[in-house]
Design a protein around this motif. Structure first.
Motif: not given
Length: 151
Positions: A57-63, A75-83, A108-112, A129-133
């Motif tokens: 689903f283009h997402v990692n669960g991270l800690r 990174s080469n992709l737009d991303g979003q981090v959801i705390v 959350f925050w998004t990054i270009t 959660l870190e997800t990518w475009s």
């Protein structure tokens, strides 16, 4: 089972992460390929990955461990981090200026793509959660080598 339930805030379902597991293609900011063994030493015990989150689903669960900073990267992709738990301070570069902000649970925050940034866990660590475009297989992470020097 057609429906699974689990909590990313529990202590179950987490494993030490390898840099290849989280970011499939890793390069130094000057274009050289990252020596995973060198980076692994810095990440060991500081970055964990959920064994429950389905990365298709283009997402990692991270800690991240309390106070740990992921060194500057882009990174080469737009991303979003959801705390989900704890907090993050994100420091980045925008229009030549340094910008910073702290986000907590439910934020959350998004990054270009192409924006250099540092992510630092708060005093209790952070679960997110870190997800990518696009699919993770297309993700290329560029690390700034000087930021790994003191690790």
């Amino acid at each position: 089972m057609a429906i699974e339930h689990y909590s990313l805030l529990s202590e179950e379902g987490w494993a030490d992460s390898s840099v290849d597991q989280v970011f499939p293609a890793n390069f130094w900011s000057d274009g050289g390929v990252v020596d995973a063994a060198e980076v692994e030493k810095a990440l060991k015990g500081n970055l964990r990955i959920s064994t429950k989150v389905d990365t298709s689903f283009h997402v990692n669960g991270l800690r991240l461990a309390p106070g740990f900073s992921l060194p500057r990267r882009r990174s080469n992709l737009d991303g979003q981090v959801i705390v989900l738990g704890g907090q993050f301070t994100i420091t980045g570069e925008e229009d030549g200026a340094t910008v910073s902000g702290t986000i907590g649970p439910g934020e959350f925050w998004t990054i270009t793509a192409g924006t250099p940034h540092v992510m630092t866990a708060g005093p209790e660590g952070v679960t997110y959660l870190e997800t990518w475009s696009e699919p993770l297989e297309k993700l290329e992470m560029y690390w700034y080598e000087a930021d790994w020097a003191d690790r």
